[in-house]
Design a protein around this motif. Structure first.
Motif, PDB file in Angstrom:
ATOM      1  N   ARG A  46      -9.493  -1.056 -10.517  1.00 58.34           N
ATOM      2  CA  ARG A  46      -8.887   0.232 -10.799  1.00 58.34           C
ATOM      3  C   ARG A  46      -9.783   1.366 -10.281  1.00 58.34           C
ATOM      4  O   ARG A  46     -10.961   1.442 -10.596  1.00 58.34           O
ATOM      5  N   GLY A  47      -9.183   2.219  -9.465  1.00 56.90           N
ATOM      6  CA  GLY A  47      -9.901   3.343  -8.898  1.00 56.90           C
ATOM      7  C   GLY A  47     -10.705   3.021  -7.660  1.00 56.90           C
ATOM      8  O   GLY A  47     -11.304   3.925  -7.063  1.00 56.90           O
ATOM      9  N   GLN A  48     -10.754   1.753  -7.234  1.00 55.15           N
ATOM     10  CA  GLN A  48     -11.555   1.360  -6.076  1.00 55.15           C
ATOM     11  C   GLN A  48     -10.731   0.698  -4.979  1.00 55.15           C
ATOM     12  O   GLN A  48     -11.285   0.115  -4.055  1.00 55.15           O
ATOM     13  N   GLY A  49      -9.433   0.739  -5.074  1.00 55.79           N
ATOM     14  CA  GLY A  49      -8.591   0.197  -4.021  1.00 55.79           C
ATOM     15  C   GLY A  49      -8.370  -1.296  -4.128  1.00 55.79           C
ATOM     16  O   GLY A  49      -8.806  -1.951  -5.086  1.00 55.79           O
ATOM     17  N   VAL A  78       0.835  -1.197   0.000  1.00 54.58           N
ATOM     18  CA  VAL A  78       0.000   0.000   0.000  1.00 54.58           C
ATOM     19  C   VAL A  78       0.871   1.250   0.000  1.00 54.58           C
ATOM     20  O   VAL A  78       0.652   2.195  -0.775  1.00 54.58           O
ATOM     21  N   GLN A  79       1.879   1.267   0.877  1.00 60.08           N
ATOM     22  CA  GLN A  79       2.724   2.452   0.998  1.00 60.08           C
ATOM     23  C   GLN A  79       3.513   2.724  -0.281  1.00 60.08           C
ATOM     24  O   GLN A  79       3.733   3.877  -0.658  1.00 60.08           O
ATOM     25  N   ARG A  80       3.912   1.677  -0.972  1.00 60.55           N
ATOM     26  CA  ARG A  80       4.744   1.854  -2.161  1.00 60.55           C
ATOM     27  C   ARG A  80       3.945   2.128  -3.432  1.00 60.55           C
ATOM     28  O   ARG A  80       4.378   2.903  -4.283  1.00 60.55           O
ATOM     29  N   HIS A  81       2.789   1.488  -3.566  1.00 57.37           N
ATOM     30  CA  HIS A  81       2.132   1.483  -4.874  1.00 57.37           C
ATOM     31  C   HIS A  81       0.712   2.042  -4.897  1.00 57.37           C
ATOM     32  O   HIS A  81       0.254   2.466  -5.959  1.00 57.37           O
ATOM     33  N   ALA A  82      -0.010   2.019  -3.778  1.00 55.43           N
ATOM     34  CA  ALA A  82      -1.461   2.231  -3.848  1.00 55.43           C
ATOM     35  C   ALA A  82      -1.875   3.694  -3.988  1.00 55.43           C
ATOM     36  O   ALA A  82      -2.951   3.981  -4.495  1.00 55.43           O
ATOM     37  N   SER A  92      -8.277  -8.955  -4.086  1.00 59.23           N
ATOM     38  CA  SER A  92      -9.169  -8.367  -5.087  1.00 59.23           C
ATOM     39  C   SER A  92      -8.827  -6.894  -5.238  1.00 59.23           C
ATOM     40  O   SER A  92      -8.600  -6.191  -4.251  1.00 59.23           O
ATOM     41  N   SER A  93      -8.779  -6.444  -6.485  1.00 58.87           N
ATOM     42  CA  SER A  93      -8.415  -5.058  -6.749  1.00 58.87           C
ATOM     43  C   SER A  93      -9.107  -4.594  -8.017  1.00 58.87           C
ATOM     44  O   SER A  93      -9.114  -5.305  -9.024  1.00 58.87           O
ATOM     45  N   SER A 140      -5.412  -1.761  -9.180  1.00 59.30           N
ATOM     46  CA  SER A 140      -4.798  -2.129 -10.458  1.00 59.30           C
ATOM     47  C   SER A 140      -4.908  -3.632 -10.621  1.00 59.30           C
ATOM     48  O   SER A 140      -5.323  -4.355  -9.710  1.00 59.30           O
ATOM     49  N   ASP A 141      -4.526  -4.098 -11.794  1.00 59.92           N
ATOM     50  CA  ASP A 141      -4.464  -5.536 -12.020  1.00 59.92           C
ATOM     51  C   ASP A 141      -3.361  -6.133 -11.158  1.00 59.92           C
ATOM     52  O   ASP A 141      -2.258  -5.567 -11.063  1.00 59.92           O
TER      53      ASP A 141
END
Length: 405
Positions: A369-372, A310-314, A366-367, A341-342
Motif C-alpha cells: 500500500r502506497g508503494q505501487g 494499472v490504468q483501472r485501479h492503480a 508484489s504490492s 493494495s492487497d
C-alpha cells in the motif's frame, strides 16, 4: 413502478442529449452542465442592480429582456456545438451579439460574451484568427461599457474570465486532437504489425511448401516408375510421400497459428497509447531474442492484463516495463508507482497465471500500500532442436532421389 418510471426518464433524457449534441462529438453531458452559467444573468434581479449605474432597480423589464435572450440563446448554443465552419462562426458571433444587445438592460450580459469566447477554440481556423476574434469581441465590449458609463472593473473581470475560458478550451481541443492522432497511430501500428506478420507467414509457407511439394512431386514420379519393376521400392517412396506430407501439414498448422498470436511490439504500442492517453508516463526497454509464438503470446497477454489493471485501479503516474533474457529464460517486469493494495485474485489474474504456467513459466505479483505494484513473469526458453528439420530432410531425400536416377 417507480423504477420503470425512472428508467423511462433516463432513456428520454439520453435521447434528448443525443438529439441536441450527437454522441460522436464526445462531449457527453458537459454542454448541459455549461448552461448553469446562465444563472449569472439573473443576478441583477437577486441583488437589485440597475443597468448603467448598478443602482437598485429590479424591475420587470430586466426579467423580460433576460428571459427573451435566453430563449434566443439556447438554439444558438446547441447549434455551435453541432455544426462547424461558417455556421459555427455565425452561431458564436450571434451569441456575442446577444451580450451586446442585452447590456443596456442587464449588467451581467457579459455572460454571453464569455460563452462566445468559449466556442472560439472550436473554430476550424488558425489560432491567431481565433485569438484575434476574442480581442475584437472584448474591444467592442469595452467600447460599449464606456458609452454606457459602466465601471471598468466589469471589463477587467470579463477579460480575465473570457481569457481563462478561451485558453482552457484551446488546450482541451488540442489534447483531443492529440488523442485522435494517437488513436490513428495506434491503428497504423496494428495494421503494419498485421501486414508484417502476414508477410512472415507467407515467407514461411513458401519456404516450407516449396521444398516439400518439390519432394512430393519427385517421389511420386519415382513411385510411378518403380511400381512395375520394383513394387517394394515404390511402396517405400509412397510411404515417404505420406510421412513428408503429414510433417508438412503439422508445420503449416504451427505457422498459421502465428497469425493469431499476440505480438509484443503491438502490445507495447497499445499499452503506451492506453496509459499516455490517461496521463500516465510509460517507459519500456526490450532485449529479447526471437521467441516461439506461444511464449510471445503469453508475454503479450500478461503485459496487456498488467497495464489494464494499472490504468483501472492503480492511480499511478508512471509505469516501467522491462523485457529481457538471461540463462535460458525470458523475463517480464511491470512496475507502477500507484497506490498499491492487497492482491485480490480475479478472473484476469487467474487467466494470466494459467497462460504463463501453460508454457512452463512462473508469475509473481508484489504490492504494498502506497508503494505501487510489481508483476514479474519468468518463462523458460525451449532447448534448441537438434537433427534435421523438415527442410533438411526434404533436401536429403531429394539427394537420395538424385542418386537413384
Amino acid at each position: 413502478m417507480s423504477g420503470t418510471w425512472w428508467q423511462s426518464t433516463v432513456r428520454q433524457a439520453l435521447r434528448v442529449r443525443r438529439r441536441l449534441v450527437p454522441e460522436h462529438l464526445g462531449h457527453g453531458w458537459m454542454p448541459f452542465y455549461g448552461l448553469a452559467y446562465l444563472l449569472f444573468l439573473f443576478l441583477p434581479l437577486v441583488f437589485g442592480f440597475r443597468a448603467g449605474a448598478l443602482r437598485a432597480n429590479a424591475g420587470g423589464g430586466v426579467l423580460v429582456a433576460t428571459v427573451a435572450s435566453v430563449i434566443v440563446f439556447l438554439p444558438l448554443y446547441f447549434q455551435a456545438y453541432r455544426t462547424h465552419g461558417l455556421r459555427q462562426v455565425a452561431s458564436t458571433l450571434a451569441i456575442a451579439g446577444l451580450g451586446y444587445a442585452l447590456q443596456p438592460a442587464n449588467s451581467f450580459s457579459n455572460t454571453y460574451l464569455i460563452y462566445a469566447c468559449a466556442f472560439l477554440p472550436a473554430w476550424q481556423a488558425p489560432v491567431w484568427v481565433r485569438l484575434g476574434t476574442m480581442v475584437v469581441l472584448l474591444a467592442a465590449y469595452a467600447v460599449e461599457l464606456h458609452l454606457l458609463r459602466y465601471p471598468m472593473f466589469i471589463l477587467g473581470l470579463t477579460v480575465l474570465i473570457a481569457g481563462s475560458v478561451f485558453f482552457g478550451n484551446h488546450f482541451y481541443y488540442r489534447d483531443r486532437q492529440k488523442q485522435a492522432a494517437l488513436r490513428l497511430s495506434h491503428d497504423e501500428v496494428k495494421r503494419l504489425a498485421a501486414t508484417a506478420e502476414r508477410e512472415r507467414i507467407g515467407r514461411d509457407l513458401h519456404d516450407l511448401l516449396g521444398h516439400t511439394l518439390s519432394l512430393v512431386a519427385l517421389k511420386s514420379d519415382l513411385a510411378a516408375r518403380l511400381v512395375e519393376r520394383d513394387p517394394r521400392g515404390a511402396q517405400r517412396e509412397i510411404e515417404d510421400v505420406s510421412r513428408v506430407a503429414r510433417e508438412a501439414l503439422s508445420q503449416v498448422r504451427r505457422a498459421v497459428t502465428g497469425i493469431r498470436a499476440a505480438g509484443i511490439a503491438a502490445q507495447l504500442a497499445s499499452s503506451r497509447l492506453l496509459l499516455e492517453t490517461d496521463g500516465i508516463a510509460f517507459d519500456y526497454r526490450v532485449d529479447l531474442p526471437p521467441l516461439p509464438d506461444a511464449h510471445e503470446t503469453a508475454l503479450a497477454l500478461a503485459l496487456r492484463e498488467s497495464v489494464t489493471n494499472v490504468q483501472r485501479h492503480a492511480r499511478a503516474r508512471r509505469v516501467e516495463v522491462r523485457l529481457w533474457h538471461e540463462a535460458g529464460t525470458v523475463h517480464l517486469g511491470v512496475q507502477d508507482d500507484g497506490r498499491g493494495s492487497d492482491i485480490e485474485p480475479g478472473t484476469g489474474l487467474a487467466g494470466m497465471r494459467e497462460r504463463i504456467e501453460a508454457v512452463g513459466g512462473h508469475l509473481s505479483i508484489s504490492s504494498r500500500r502506497g508503494q505501487g505494484t510489481r508483476v514479474d513473469v519468468v518463462l523458460p526458453l525451449p532447448a534448441p532442436q537438434t537433427g534435421a528439420d523438415a527442410g533438411d530432410r526434404a533436401e536429403a531425400a531429394m539427394g537420395h532421389v538424385g542418386r537413384i536416377w
